[in-house]
Design a protein around this motif. Structure first.
Motif, PDB file in Angstrom:
ATOM      1  N   THR A 166       0.804  -1.218   0.000  1.00  0.00           N
ATOM      2  CA  THR A 166       0.000   0.000   0.000  1.00  0.00           C
ATOM      3  C   THR A 166       0.837   1.268   0.000  1.00  0.00           C
ATOM      4  N   GLY A 167       2.158   1.154   0.079  1.00  0.00           N
ATOM      5  CA  GLY A 167       3.024   2.319  -0.033  1.00  0.00           C
ATOM      6  C   GLY A 167       2.658   3.422   0.950  1.00  0.00           C
ATOM      7  N   GLN A 168       2.435   4.650   0.420  1.00  0.00           N
ATOM      8  CA  GLN A 168       2.119   5.804   1.257  1.00  0.00           C
ATOM      9  C   GLN A 168       0.620   6.024   1.411  1.00  0.00           C
ATOM     10  N   LEU A 169      -0.187   5.037   1.038  1.00  0.00           N
ATOM     11  CA  LEU A 169      -1.635   5.152   1.183  1.00  0.00           C
ATOM     12  C   LEU A 169      -2.011   5.114   2.662  1.00  0.00           C
ATOM     13  N   ALA A 211     -10.131  -1.631   1.482  1.00  0.00           N
ATOM     14  CA  ALA A 211      -9.912  -1.945   2.899  1.00  0.00           C
ATOM     15  C   ALA A 211      -9.347  -3.349   3.071  1.00  0.00           C
ATOM     16  N   LEU A 212      -9.844  -4.293   2.280  1.00  0.00           N
ATOM     17  CA  LEU A 212      -9.329  -5.663   2.345  1.00  0.00           C
ATOM     18  C   LEU A 212      -7.870  -5.710   1.880  1.00  0.00           C
ATOM     19  N   GLN A 213      -7.540  -4.921   0.849  1.00  0.00           N
ATOM     20  CA  GLN A 213      -6.140  -4.840   0.407  1.00  0.00           C
ATOM     21  C   GLN A 213      -5.255  -4.272   1.509  1.00  0.00           C
ATOM     22  N   MET A 214      -5.764  -3.260   2.199  1.00  0.00           N
ATOM     23  CA  MET A 214      -4.991  -2.647   3.276  1.00  0.00           C
ATOM     24  C   MET A 214      -4.691  -3.666   4.365  1.00  0.00           C
ATOM     25  N   PHE A 265      -5.985   5.236   7.651  1.00  0.00           N
ATOM     26  CA  PHE A 265      -7.042   6.034   8.278  1.00  0.00           C
ATOM     27  C   PHE A 265      -8.057   6.499   7.243  1.00  0.00           C
ATOM     28  N   ALA A 266      -7.566   6.999   6.099  1.00  0.00           N
ATOM     29  CA  ALA A 266      -8.465   7.474   5.048  1.00  0.00           C
ATOM     30  C   ALA A 266      -9.271   6.329   4.451  1.00  0.00           C
ATOM     31  N   VAL A 267      -8.624   5.202   4.228  1.00  0.00           N
ATOM     32  CA  VAL A 267      -9.304   4.060   3.604  1.00  0.00           C
ATOM     33  C   VAL A 267     -10.447   3.561   4.470  1.00  0.00           C
ATOM     34  N   PHE A 268     -10.193   3.330   5.760  1.00  0.00           N
ATOM     35  CA  PHE A 268     -11.225   2.772   6.628  1.00  0.00           C
ATOM     36  C   PHE A 268     -12.323   3.789   6.941  1.00  0.00           C
ATOM     37  N   ASN A 269     -11.968   5.063   7.014  1.00  0.00           N
ATOM     38  CA  ASN A 269     -12.991   6.079   7.212  1.00  0.00           C
ATOM     39  C   ASN A 269     -13.882   6.224   5.994  1.00  0.00           C
TER      40      ASN A 269
END
Length: 295
Positions: A193-196, A239-242, A199-203
């Motif tokens: 996920t690099g610099q992703l 989110a699953l990828q994260m 917090f943003a993804v799950f929100n």
């Protein structure tokens, strides 16, 4: 429940004027009387759903003011845009701008779309940072200029009527969904996920799910509803990828960890050669001629 009602009613009947006015503006006179003054929750399910929807909407708008700040900080601190797709943000920004104009010009309640404006502003900052750290600062200036033209066009009745904006809103739903695809592919290509920002993804995942509920309760518009449903599905994939790549190093990081299989460096070779010559000197001397007479 009667005991609780008796205890709370002296408070709810004497709320400060500003708080009372906010409650009335959010849920209306009828529901305010039933839920706040009478505290009758059992017999007013529709008013209860409306109140929950308003509370969720306000929560989403409040959370959206900072939802992408961690992503911005992560980009600034790392000076890298690894794992973050500019195309994804470009598509999402276009979708947000269209939806914002559509909601504002239709006069929908701010609690049902307020986060759109806040996320739009944060998206612009992230897009500029991604372009900057990718060595494309010139394109960043072009992006901001194009965005300014878009704002002037979408909010002008003279340049774009409501019928045309409705067609664009249908396309915005597709854009909003499509904006997740480049990011999903970027993560697969990067192998991490690099610099992703997690917090943003799950929100985003929680926000899109909540928006399905608030839209069903307050906005009778299938275009907006279907967009949120599709967005939730792809946010779930992100989110699953994260979760899957949580502790996995990126492909670049794994490449750096590999031992280079090239020729031995010159310094090492020379040191080895020197060592070999040093160790061979005693053997060379032992093989040299001797002055002792042989018997």
């Amino acid at each position: 429940m009667d005991a609780l009602r008796s205890a709370l009613q002296p408070v709810t009947h004497n709320l400060p004027g500003p708080i009372r006015d906010i409650g009335l503006s959010l849920i209306g006179d009828s529901c305010y009387k039933k839920l706040i003054l009478d505290i009758d929750l059992e017999h007013n399910p529709e008013c209860l759903k409306l109140a929950i929807s308003k509370a969720l909407g306000i929560g989403i708008v409040a959370a959206s003011s900072i939802v992408k700040v961690p992503q911005i900080l992560k980009l600034v601190n790392s000076k890298s845009a690894s794992g973050v797709s500019f195309l994804s943000y470009l598509l999402e920004t276009s979708s947000l701008l269209t939806s914002l104009a559509y909601n504002v010009r239709n006069g929908f309640p701010f609690s049902t779309f307020g986060e759109t404006a806040l996320i739009l502003g944060q998206n612009v900052i992230i897009s500029v940072l991604v372009l900057k750290y990718s060595g494309r600062a010139g394109i960043a200036a072009l992006f901001v200029a194009a965005l300014a033209v878009g704002v002037a066009t979408f909010f002008s009745e003279q340049l774009l009527n409501m019928q045309q904006l409705s067609y664009l809103q249908a396309g915005a739903g597709v854009l909003g969904v499509a904006s997740k695809v480049p990011q999903i592919l970027a993560i697969l290509q990067e192998g991490g996920t690099g610099q992703l920002s997690a917090f943003a993804v799950f929100n985003y995942l929680a926000g899109s799910l909540s928006r399905i509920f608030t839209t069903l309760q307050e906005v009778d518009d299938k275009l907006i509803l279907y967009g949120f449903i599709a967005g939730f599905a792809l946010n779930l994939v992100l989110a699953l990828q994260m979760v899957y790549y949580w502790n996995a190093p990126s492909a670049k990081a794994r490449g750096k960890q590999k031992v280079p299989a090239g020729p031995i460096p010159a310094a090492t070779s020379s040191a080895t050669a020197t060592g070999a010559s040093t160790s061979s000197e005693p053997r060379a001397k032992s093989k040299g001629p001797t002055t002792r007479r042989r018997g």
